[in-house]
Design a protein around this motif. Sequence first.
Motif, PDB file in Angstrom:
ATOM      1  N   VAL A 121      29.758  26.147  -2.968  1.00 38.24           N
ATOM      2  CA  VAL A 121      30.315  27.151  -2.048  1.00 38.24           C
ATOM      3  C   VAL A 121      30.475  28.473  -2.804  1.00 38.24           C
ATOM      4  N   GLU A 122      30.429  29.582  -2.060  1.00 36.41           N
ATOM      5  CA  GLU A 122      30.561  30.899  -2.701  1.00 36.41           C
ATOM      6  C   GLU A 122      31.983  31.182  -3.152  1.00 36.41           C
ATOM      7  N   ARG A 123      32.953  30.574  -2.467  1.00 34.07           N
ATOM      8  CA  ARG A 123      34.337  30.804  -2.880  1.00 34.07           C
ATOM      9  C   ARG A 123      35.207  29.654  -2.430  1.00 34.07           C
ATOM     10  N   LEU A 124      36.214  29.386  -3.218  1.00 43.34           N
ATOM     11  CA  LEU A 124      37.246  28.425  -2.839  1.00 43.34           C
ATOM     12  C   LEU A 124      38.337  29.168  -2.096  1.00 43.34           C
ATOM     13  N   ASP A 125      38.983  28.500  -1.177  1.00 40.44           N
ATOM     14  CA  ASP A 125      40.066  29.093  -0.409  1.00 40.44           C
ATOM     15  C   ASP A 125      41.367  28.949  -1.187  1.00 40.44           C
ATOM     16  N   VAL A 126      41.470  29.708  -2.286  1.00 40.34           N
ATOM     17  CA  VAL A 126      42.665  29.724  -3.125  1.00 40.34           C
ATOM     18  C   VAL A 126      43.029  31.176  -3.409  1.00 40.34           C
ATOM     19  N   ASN A 127      44.290  31.389  -3.765  1.00 41.79           N
ATOM     20  CA  ASN A 127      44.723  32.734  -4.139  1.00 41.79           C
ATOM     21  C   ASN A 127      45.389  32.671  -5.508  1.00 41.79           C
ATOM     22  N   ALA A 128      45.894  33.795  -5.965  1.00 40.40           N
ATOM     23  CA  ALA A 128      46.467  33.893  -7.307  1.00 40.40           C
ATOM     24  C   ALA A 128      47.680  32.989  -7.507  1.00 40.40           C
ATOM     25  N   ASN A 129      48.313  32.539  -6.435  1.00 43.04           N
ATOM     26  CA  ASN A 129      49.477  31.654  -6.564  1.00 43.04           C
ATOM     27  C   ASN A 129      49.106  30.182  -6.661  1.00 43.04           C
ATOM     28  N   ALA A 130      47.838  29.850  -6.505  1.00 41.47           N
ATOM     29  CA  ALA A 130      47.406  28.454  -6.559  1.00 41.47           C
ATOM     30  C   ALA A 130      47.595  27.897  -7.970  1.00 41.47           C
ATOM     31  N   SER A 131      48.032  26.653  -8.049  1.00 39.13           N
ATOM     32  CA  SER A 131      48.180  25.985  -9.340  1.00 39.13           C
ATOM     33  C   SER A 131      46.820  25.489  -9.825  1.00 39.13           C
ATOM     34  N   GLY A 132      46.757  25.119 -11.096  1.00 36.50           N
ATOM     35  CA  GLY A 132      45.538  24.525 -11.620  1.00 36.50           C
ATOM     36  C   GLY A 132      45.181  23.245 -10.888  1.00 36.50           C
ATOM     37  N   ALA A 133      46.182  22.456 -10.534  1.00 39.43           N
ATOM     38  CA  ALA A 133      45.927  21.220  -9.792  1.00 39.43           C
ATOM     39  C   ALA A 133      45.340  21.516  -8.414  1.00 39.43           C
ATOM     40  N   MET A 134      45.825  22.551  -7.740  1.00 37.46           N
ATOM     41  CA  MET A 134      45.292  22.905  -6.419  1.00 37.46           C
ATOM     42  C   MET A 134      43.841  23.357  -6.534  1.00 37.46           C
ATOM     43  N   VAL A 135      43.544  24.164  -7.538  1.00 34.46           N
ATOM     44  CA  VAL A 135      42.159  24.585  -7.742  1.00 34.46           C
ATOM     45  C   VAL A 135      41.298  23.356  -8.054  1.00 34.46           C
ATOM     46  N   GLY A 136      41.793  22.481  -8.920  1.00 31.20           N
ATOM     47  CA  GLY A 136      41.064  21.267  -9.262  1.00 31.20           C
ATOM     48  C   GLY A 136      40.795  20.386  -8.057  1.00 31.20           C
ATOM     49  N   PHE A 137      41.758  20.295  -7.163  1.00 26.69           N
ATOM     50  CA  PHE A 137      41.583  19.526  -5.927  1.00 26.69           C
ATOM     51  C   PHE A 137      40.430  20.089  -5.113  1.00 26.69           C
ATOM     52  N   ASN A 138      40.381  21.402  -4.971  1.00 29.62           N
ATOM     53  CA  ASN A 138      39.297  22.051  -4.228  1.00 29.62           C
ATOM     54  C   ASN A 138      37.956  21.914  -4.941  1.00 29.62           C
ATOM     55  N   VAL A 139      37.958  22.024  -6.253  1.00 33.54           N
ATOM     56  CA  VAL A 139      36.730  21.852  -7.034  1.00 33.54           C
ATOM     57  C   VAL A 139      36.150  20.463  -6.802  1.00 33.54           C
ATOM     58  N   HIS A 140      37.007  19.480  -6.736  1.00 33.85           N
ATOM     59  CA  HIS A 140      36.574  18.089  -6.565  1.00 33.85           C
ATOM     60  C   HIS A 140      35.599  17.922  -5.396  1.00 33.85           C
ATOM     61  N   PHE A 141      35.816  18.634  -4.317  1.00 26.99           N
ATOM     62  CA  PHE A 141      35.006  18.486  -3.115  1.00 26.99           C
ATOM     63  C   PHE A 141      33.728  19.337  -3.118  1.00 26.99           C
ATOM     64  N   HIS A 142      33.587  20.224  -4.138  1.00 30.21           N
ATOM     65  CA  HIS A 142      32.440  21.145  -4.128  1.00 30.21           C
ATOM     66  C   HIS A 142      31.660  21.189  -5.439  1.00 30.21           C
ATOM     67  N   ALA A 143      32.018  20.377  -6.405  1.00 28.99           N
ATOM     68  CA  ALA A 143      31.357  20.424  -7.710  1.00 28.99           C
ATOM     69  C   ALA A 143      29.956  19.831  -7.655  1.00 28.99           C
ATOM     70  N   ILE A 144      29.009  20.571  -8.214  1.00 27.97           N
ATOM     71  CA  ILE A 144      27.628  20.107  -8.382  1.00 27.97           C
ATOM     72  C   ILE A 144      27.460  19.553  -9.793  1.00 27.97           C
ATOM     73  N   ALA A 145      28.044  20.252 -10.762  1.00 26.07           N
ATOM     74  CA  ALA A 145      27.937  19.873 -12.170  1.00 26.07           C
ATOM     75  C   ALA A 145      29.099  20.508 -12.928  1.00 26.07           C
ATOM     76  N   SER A 146      29.337  19.997 -14.132  1.00 24.88           N
ATOM     77  CA  SER A 146      30.349  20.615 -14.996  1.00 24.88           C
ATOM     78  C   SER A 146      29.922  20.462 -16.448  1.00 24.88           C
TER      79      SER A 146
END
Length: 158
Positions: free
Chosen positions: A125-150
């Motif tokens: 995806v071009e962007r995750l629906d997160v803002n500057a107040n999102a925690s690392g865990a929240m970003v990680g949760f969103n990454v989980h559903f859109h990761a192609i590789a790491s």
Amino acid sequence: MKLFSNDFNDGDKLPLRHVFNGMGYEGDNISPHLAWDEVPPGTKSFVVTCYDPDAPTGSGWWHWVVANIPADTRVLPQGSGSSLVALPDGAIETRTDFGETGYGGAAPPKGESHRYIFTLHALDVERLDVNANASGAMVGFNVHFHAIASATLTAIYI
């Protein structure tokens, strides 16, 4: 995908310039240079994180989170997370466990050896629906559903 740095190699001790300035440490708190290549087809954006799984919290410690890095980006210069160099257009830093955005360097309890795992995630995806107040865990949760590789790059600090 490969993640590398001009500032340290995988498994090296994190240089003092990337160590926190506070909590008993006198580092420069400057984010390291990170670069990557061999990006998989279909990548539409990236997320970069720095995480310490050894922090005595029961849940580790998020030191840096950068989301919505454009797909054509291949480097975050040294200082990108420290307001010394601008992040790529559209990229945002989210809240770390220091309670604010931006890079927060290594600061383990004295005498403990900790790992600082820098991870690059390629997303579909071009962007995750997160803002500057999102925690690392929240970003990680969103990454989980859109990761192609790491790819990861780990430094230690004692």
